[in-house]
Design an enzyme around this catalytic site. Structure first.
Site, short mmCIF file in Angstrom:
data_model
loop_
_atom_site.label_atom_id
_atom_site.label_comp_id
_atom_site.label_asym_id
_atom_site.label_seq_id
_atom_site.Cartn_x
_atom_site.Cartn_y
_atom_site.Cartn_z
N ILE A 95 20.30 36.49 31.45
CA ILE A 95 21.47 36.03 30.94
C ILE A 95 21.56 34.50 31.07
O ILE A 95 21.70 34.04 32.20
CB ILE A 95 22.90 36.51 31.13
N TYR A 150 15.36 29.14 36.66
CA TYR A 150 14.45 27.78 36.14
C TYR A 150 14.39 27.02 37.28
O TYR A 150 15.51 26.70 37.73
CB TYR A 150 14.80 27.62 34.70
N TYR A 160 18.25 19.91 30.26
CA TYR A 160 18.69 21.24 30.81
C TYR A 160 20.30 21.04 31.19
O TYR A 160 20.76 22.32 31.19
CB TYR A 160 17.78 21.78 31.99
N LYS A 167 21.74 27.65 37.37
CA LYS A 167 20.82 28.30 37.94
C LYS A 167 20.96 28.02 39.36
O LYS A 167 20.34 29.13 40.32
CB LYS A 167 19.46 27.70 37.41
P1 NAI Z 1 17.54 35.15 25.02
O1 NAI Z 1 18.26 33.96 24.45
O2 NAI Z 1 16.32 36.18 24.61
O3 NAI Z 1 18.21 35.85 26.31
C1 NAI Z 1 19.63 35.46 26.82
C2 NAI Z 1 20.39 36.57 26.61
O4 NAI Z 1 21.68 36.28 27.36
C3 NAI Z 1 20.63 37.20 25.37
O5 NAI Z 1 20.21 38.39 24.97
C4 NAI Z 1 22.17 37.05 25.24
O6 NAI Z 1 22.83 37.68 24.36
C5 NAI Z 1 22.65 37.27 26.63
N1 NAI Z 1 24.13 36.63 26.91
C6 NAI Z 1 24.66 35.67 26.44
N2 NAI Z 1 25.95 35.71 26.82
C7 NAI Z 1 26.23 37.04 27.30
C8 NAI Z 1 27.28 37.76 27.84
N3 NAI Z 1 28.54 37.25 27.85
N4 NAI Z 1 27.18 38.91 28.39
C9 NAI Z 1 25.88 39.69 28.34
N5 NAI Z 1 24.90 39.01 27.78
C10 NAI Z 1 25.04 37.72 27.42
O7 NAI Z 1 16.60 34.11 26.16
P2 NAI Z 1 15.31 34.26 27.34
O8 NAI Z 1 14.78 32.90 27.51
O9 NAI Z 1 15.05 35.61 27.30
O10 NAI Z 1 16.52 34.36 28.70
C11 NAI Z 1 16.71 35.19 29.57
C12 NAI Z 1 16.81 34.49 30.97
O11 NAI Z 1 15.77 33.77 31.30
C13 NAI Z 1 18.02 33.52 30.82
O12 NAI Z 1 18.76 33.61 32.17
C14 NAI Z 1 17.31 32.16 30.86
O13 NAI Z 1 17.97 31.33 31.44
C15 NAI Z 1 16.03 32.58 31.69
N6 NAI Z 1 14.93 31.80 31.79
C16 NAI Z 1 14.45 31.40 30.50
C17 NAI Z 1 13.29 30.67 30.39
C18 NAI Z 1 12.75 30.24 29.13
O14 NAI Z 1 12.03 29.17 28.90
N7 NAI Z 1 13.10 30.84 28.12
C19 NAI Z 1 12.69 30.12 31.38
C20 NAI Z 1 13.28 30.45 32.83
C21 NAI Z 1 14.33 31.14 32.72
#
Ligand code: NAI
Length: 266
Positions: A95, A150, A160, A167
């Protein structure tokens, strides 16, 4: 190439929103490895319908819960154990959301109400989740809790913004709660993933340029979301039972590089 690493294990996957989400790739891999799961996301995601289609395609249930609400987390944890037929073996927190980034506020002009919201959604939700699991005694012995993070928690990546501090806080919660959860023989770790093209990732200014830079800087190239899913499964499996309170880089070597001649085209 499935190895049944998660046969008989059950858990909750937070954060699958669409097919690019890291959490979705992880959910698919968990199922491939024999695990059973409940998917969860914020109620607002219902409107898009994308998670419903994904859940249907694998025959899994969704329980909507805002990860900042202790009441909704409690309900999710109780319901999930009923659906899955017992205590949990794994939980993924994937998240992240920054209000200031969304609203294009510069780091030197942040809105503090929005910053609080960012920290609550992106980091404090992880403590809330673990505290709810802990109090409900919902994790099986040798269970595994993982959150995605991250490297901006350790190094400065200007665009960021406040997600860097989110993070740092997230990783610190993993260490601190990891200590307490060890008494229940449960491990807690964070995976520090390469930049990956997803909805959250692409929301960061200049993401495409940065993605290409990191890919060149990393001797193995950027780790893909499929590779992240493999690594997460290994942390959910019994093969990593003594790994806890760690921030684990899954980044093709990026975190230990100083300079890579490939960047200069040498
Ligand atoms: P994503 O946008 O698909 O996932 C983020 C999720 O957080 C979404 O499903 C969203 O609905 C959920 N979310 C937001 N507010 C919420 C709440 N109040 N309650 C429940 N869920 C909530 O994007 P991604 O990239 O798959 O992100 C997943 C994790 O990976 C995050 O923590 C992100 O920071 C981390 N990450 C992502 C990287 C990237 O480059 N995409 C790199 C390193 C870490």
């Amino acid at each position: 190439m499935a190895n049944n690493l998660l046969q008989g294990k059950r858990g909750i996957i937070f954060g699958a929103m669409d097919e690019d989400s890291l959490a979705w790739k992880i959910a698919l891999k968990v199922i491939e490895e024999g695990g059973d799961l409940v998917l969860t996301n914020a109620p607002v995601i219902k409107r898009f319908g994308s998670l419903e289609k994904l859940a249907e395609s694998v025959g899994k249930k969704i329980i909507y819960a805002d990860a900042t609400s202790v009441e909704e987390l409690d309900h999710l944890i109780t319901e999930s154990q009923e659906i899955l037929g017992g205590k949990l073996d794994f939980v993924l927190h994937a998240i992240g959301m920054s209000v200031n980034v969304r609203k294009k506020k510069e780091y030197t002009d942040l809105n503090y109400d929005w910053m609080q919201k960012t920290f609550d959604v992106s980091a404090i939700s992880f403590h809330k989740l673990m505290q709810c699991l802990y109090k409900a005694d919902a994790m099986n012995e040798w269970g595994s809790i993982v959150a995605l993070t991250y490297i901006a928690a350790q190094r400065t990546f200007p665009d960021y913004s406040e997600m860097a501090e989110s993070k740092s806080l997230l990783e610190s919660f993993a260490r601190s709660f990891g200590y307490h959860f060890a008494a229940k023989k449960v491990r807690v770790n964070t995976i520090s993933q390469s930049p990956t093209i997803t909805t959250a990732g692409s929301g960061i200014k200049g993401f495409d340029e940065f993605f290409n830079y990191a890919d060149k800087m990393s001797p193995l190239g950027n780790a893909s979301s499929e590779a992240c899913a493999d690594y997460t499964v290994s942390l959910f499996s019994d093969l990593t039972r003594m790994v806890t309170m760690q921030n684990l880089y899954h980044d093709g070597g990026f975190s230990n590089m100083g300079m890579n001649p490939a960047i200069l085209g040498m």
